[in-house]
Scaffold this motif. Structure first.
Motif, mmCIF file in Angstrom:
data_model
loop_
_atom_site.group_PDB
_atom_site.id
_atom_site.type_symbol
_atom_site.label_atom_id
_atom_site.label_comp_id
_atom_site.label_asym_id
_atom_site.label_seq_id
_atom_site.Cartn_x
_atom_site.Cartn_y
_atom_site.Cartn_z
ATOM 1 N N LEU A 51 0.825 -1.201 0.000
ATOM 2 C CA LEU A 51 0.000 0.000 0.000
ATOM 3 C C LEU A 51 0.865 1.260 0.000
ATOM 4 O O LEU A 51 0.576 2.208 -0.743
ATOM 5 N N ALA A 52 1.921 1.280 0.801
ATOM 6 C CA ALA A 52 2.815 2.441 0.832
ATOM 7 C C ALA A 52 3.408 2.696 -0.552
ATOM 8 O O ALA A 52 3.480 3.847 -1.004
ATOM 9 N N ASN A 53 3.804 1.641 -1.233
ATOM 10 C CA ASN A 53 4.327 1.780 -2.602
ATOM 11 C C ASN A 53 3.249 2.313 -3.543
ATOM 12 O O ASN A 53 3.507 3.190 -4.368
ATOM 13 N N ASP A 54 2.032 1.784 -3.429
ATOM 14 C CA ASP A 54 0.937 2.226 -4.285
ATOM 15 C C ASP A 54 0.582 3.687 -4.025
ATOM 16 O O ASP A 54 0.265 4.430 -4.966
ATOM 17 N N ILE A 55 0.637 4.115 -2.768
ATOM 18 C CA ILE A 55 0.354 5.516 -2.432
ATOM 19 C C ILE A 55 1.384 6.427 -3.081
ATOM 20 O O ILE A 55 1.033 7.466 -3.656
ATOM 21 N N GLU A 56 2.646 6.047 -3.016
ATOM 22 C CA GLU A 56 3.697 6.847 -3.663
ATOM 23 C C GLU A 56 3.451 6.956 -5.164
ATOM 24 O O GLU A 56 3.600 8.034 -5.749
ATOM 25 N N ILE A 57 3.057 5.857 -5.786
ATOM 26 C CA ILE A 57 2.784 5.847 -7.227
ATOM 27 C C ILE A 57 1.626 6.783 -7.546
ATOM 28 O O ILE A 57 1.707 7.594 -8.471
ATOM 29 N N VAL A 58 0.538 6.689 -6.778
ATOM 30 C CA VAL A 58 -0.644 7.523 -7.022
ATOM 31 C C VAL A 58 -0.300 8.999 -6.848
ATOM 32 O O VAL A 58 -0.707 9.835 -7.657
ATOM 33 N N GLN A 59 0.473 9.328 -5.822
ATOM 34 C CA GLN A 59 0.846 10.730 -5.607
ATOM 35 C C GLN A 59 1.692 11.261 -6.770
ATOM 36 O O GLN A 59 1.476 12.383 -7.233
ATOM 37 N N ARG A 60 2.636 10.468 -7.235
ATOM 38 C CA ARG A 60 3.456 10.880 -8.385
ATOM 39 C C ARG A 60 2.600 11.055 -9.632
ATOM 40 O O ARG A 60 2.767 12.018 -10.385
ATOM 41 N N LEU A 80 -8.389 13.244 -3.794
ATOM 42 C CA LEU A 80 -7.911 12.873 -5.125
ATOM 43 C C LEU A 80 -7.137 11.560 -5.093
ATOM 44 O O LEU A 80 -7.300 10.716 -5.987
ATOM 45 N N CYS A 81 -6.309 11.368 -4.079
ATOM 46 C CA CYS A 81 -5.567 10.099 -3.955
ATOM 47 C C CYS A 81 -6.529 8.937 -3.753
ATOM 48 O O CYS A 81 -6.371 7.878 -4.364
ATOM 49 N N ASP A 82 -7.521 9.134 -2.902
ATOM 50 C CA ASP A 82 -8.499 8.076 -2.658
ATOM 51 C C ASP A 82 -9.223 7.703 -3.944
ATOM 52 O O ASP A 82 -9.375 6.524 -4.266
ATOM 53 N N MET A 83 -9.655 8.715 -4.682
ATOM 54 C CA MET A 83 -10.370 8.442 -5.928
ATOM 55 C C MET A 83 -9.458 7.799 -6.969
ATOM 56 O O MET A 83 -9.870 6.862 -7.662
ATOM 57 N N ALA A 84 -8.226 8.282 -7.081
ATOM 58 C CA ALA A 84 -7.295 7.695 -8.048
ATOM 59 C C ALA A 84 -6.968 6.250 -7.669
ATOM 60 O O ALA A 84 -6.846 5.391 -8.539
ATOM 61 N N PHE A 85 -6.838 6.000 -6.386
ATOM 62 C CA PHE A 85 -6.556 4.636 -5.926
ATOM 63 C C PHE A 85 -7.728 3.723 -6.272
ATOM 64 O O PHE A 85 -7.532 2.609 -6.748
ATOM 65 N N LEU A 92 -10.277 8.810 -13.243
ATOM 66 C CA LEU A 92 -10.339 10.061 -12.492
ATOM 67 C C LEU A 92 -10.264 11.254 -13.440
ATOM 68 O O LEU A 92 -10.967 12.252 -13.257
ATOM 69 N N LYS A 93 -9.446 11.157 -14.474
ATOM 70 C CA LYS A 93 -9.315 12.260 -15.437
ATOM 71 C C LYS A 93 -10.626 12.556 -16.168
ATOM 72 O O LYS A 93 -10.790 13.641 -16.716
ATOM 73 N N GLN A 94 -11.554 11.628 -16.163
ATOM 74 C CA GLN A 94 -12.847 11.845 -16.807
ATOM 75 C C GLN A 94 -13.757 12.762 -15.991
ATOM 76 O O GLN A 94 -14.781 13.225 -16.478
#
Length: 137
Positions: A51-60, A80-85, A92-94
């Motif tokens: 999850l920590a790795n995925d959070i870093e990816i989503v933030q980037r 935004l992170c929650d929605m992108a995750f 999300l871009k839609q």
């Protein structure tokens, strides 16, 4: 080289290291170096590490996709992170009207747009929490 290092190298050589799930010769869903997901699963520590790795990816991804992301308040970044995750960045871009409202600082409009979506109909409680966070800070 320690015993664990030697064994690690041997197991990688024998089992291979697969970064995507696959079915082993016995038909068991497996990942990594012979990790039988169906029978062993993962530990809570491993889940938190992933999850920590995925959070870093989503933030980037968010910072790269939206030049204004880093300038937002933490609560907006959390939404935004929650929605992108949950949705993935392409979906999300839609949310063009919601994102435009966030960029312009109109959180009431952003929350309204969020709630007027298929996302809100599919996960109404989560969407309501996110909309409330946008307007309530």
């Amino acid at each position: 080289m320690t015993f664990v290092e030697k064994l690690t190298e041997r197991l990688i050589a024998e089992e291979s290291m697969e970064l995507m799930p696959y079915r082993c010769s016995e038909g068991v869903l497996t990942i990594g170096v012979g990790r039988a997901i169906e029978t062993r699963g993962i530990t809570e520590d491993e889940a938190r590490y992933l999850l920590a790795n995925d959070i870093e990816i989503v933030q980037r991804e968010l910072a790269s996709a939206f030049s204004w992301y880093d300038d937002q308040e933490e609560i907006v970044q959390l939404v935004l992170c929650d929605m992108a995750f949950n949705l993935g960045l392409p979906k999300l871009k839609q949310f063009k009207l919601m994102l435009a409202a966030i960029e312009s600082g109109d959180m009431e409009a952003a929350a309204s747009e969020l709630l007027d979506s298929n996302y809100a109909r599919q996960v109404p409680n989560r969407a309501k929490r996110n909309a409330d966070m946008l307007v309530g800070g």
